[in-house]
Write a protein that holds these residues in place. Structure first.
Motif, short mmCIF file in Angstrom:
data_model
loop_
_atom_site.label_atom_id
_atom_site.label_comp_id
_atom_site.label_asym_id
_atom_site.label_seq_id
_atom_site.Cartn_x
_atom_site.Cartn_y
_atom_site.Cartn_z
N CYS A 111 -24.56 110.75 -40.37
CA CYS A 111 -24.58 109.36 -39.89
C CYS A 111 -23.27 108.61 -40.15
O CYS A 111 -23.21 107.39 -39.94
N THR A 112 -22.24 109.31 -40.61
CA THR A 112 -21.01 108.64 -41.00
C THR A 112 -19.78 109.42 -40.54
O THR A 112 -19.68 110.63 -40.76
N ARG A 144 -14.52 103.46 -41.55
CA ARG A 144 -15.76 104.23 -41.62
C ARG A 144 -16.71 103.72 -40.56
O ARG A 144 -16.91 102.51 -40.41
N GLN A 192 -20.58 103.84 -39.20
CA GLN A 192 -21.99 104.18 -39.40
C GLN A 192 -22.60 104.39 -38.01
O GLN A 192 -22.70 103.46 -37.22
N THR A 215 -24.92 104.77 -34.95
CA THR A 215 -26.21 104.26 -34.51
C THR A 215 -26.72 104.98 -33.27
O THR A 215 -27.92 105.02 -33.03
#
Length: 212
Positions: free
Chosen positions: A83-84, A147, A149, A151
């Motif tokens: 997720c990163t 960074r 995240q 979605t």
């Protein structure tokens, strides 16, 4: 109705109007249901890790969008986990349009393209920019780290991707034990007296600073 934000794409009325005009609502919903996902798969990770460029879209607080090309050596956009993502922010033209938008809270859209094989992947998410990220020192010459995240991730039709073959990677990409050249635009009359005080182009000996 379209999928909600937790299961796919929540299409807005403008998108729905065009889908209905061209009878693509069914396939749009199928793509949302079957292909959109909210974490990186193993295939996504491998594809991103092999890329040496990405197109980054952001939007400012005034609603003005911008799109930037970001390049580096393969894998410069790093998969931290499913997720990163993390990527270095190298020296640019000093406008900080994209990074400034991120710092102001802009969501991001990333488009990865394989111009040799035609593959494309879209990644959407939220992002932060930091000067103290623990990964900063792993990229020579990085000023900041962004960074992302994740979605939403989904493939993008590659039929219109023109076929290109790599000729040479940019010599300006910061690398260990290499001295990147100074870009010629920094020597131009319109720019040379407005550069940051620490810029390598200001070196009277014409010697770029070595990245550590």
């Amino acid at each position: 109705m379209g999928a909600d934000a937790t299961t796919g794409i929540d299409y807005h009325p403008g998108q729905r109007e065009l889908q209905d005009r061209f009878d693509t609502r069914r396939i749009a919903d199928r793509i949302s249901e079957r292909l959109v996902h909210h974490a990186l798969t193993a295939d996504d990770m491998a594809f991103i890790d092999a890329r040496d460029m990405v197109f980054l879209a952001t939007v400012g607080p005034d609603g003005q969008p911008t799109c930037s090309y970001k390049g580096g050596d393969p894998g410069f956009v790093r998969v931290v986990d499913e997720c990163t993502l993390a990527m270095p922010c190298y020296d640019g033209n000093g406008m900080f349009l994209s990074l400034g938008n991120v710092a102001a809270g802009s969501p991001v859209g990333l488009l990865f393209i394989d111009f040799e094989d035609g593959g494309r992947t879209r990644v959407e998410g939220t992002a932060t920019v930091a000067a103290d990220d623990p990964l900063l020192g792993t990229w020579p010459g990085a000023l900041l780290v962004m960074r992302i995240q994740v979605t939403r991730v989904f493939p993008n039709c590659g039929r219109y991707v023109h076929h290109y073959a790599l000729v040479e990677r940019s010599t300006f990409v910061p690398r260990h034990r290499q001295v990147p050249p100074v870009p010629s635009w920094k020597r131009a009359d319109w720019a040379c007296d407005a550069l940051p005080a620490h810029d390598p182009a200001n070196d009277p000996g014409d010697r770029p600073v070595r990245w550590r």
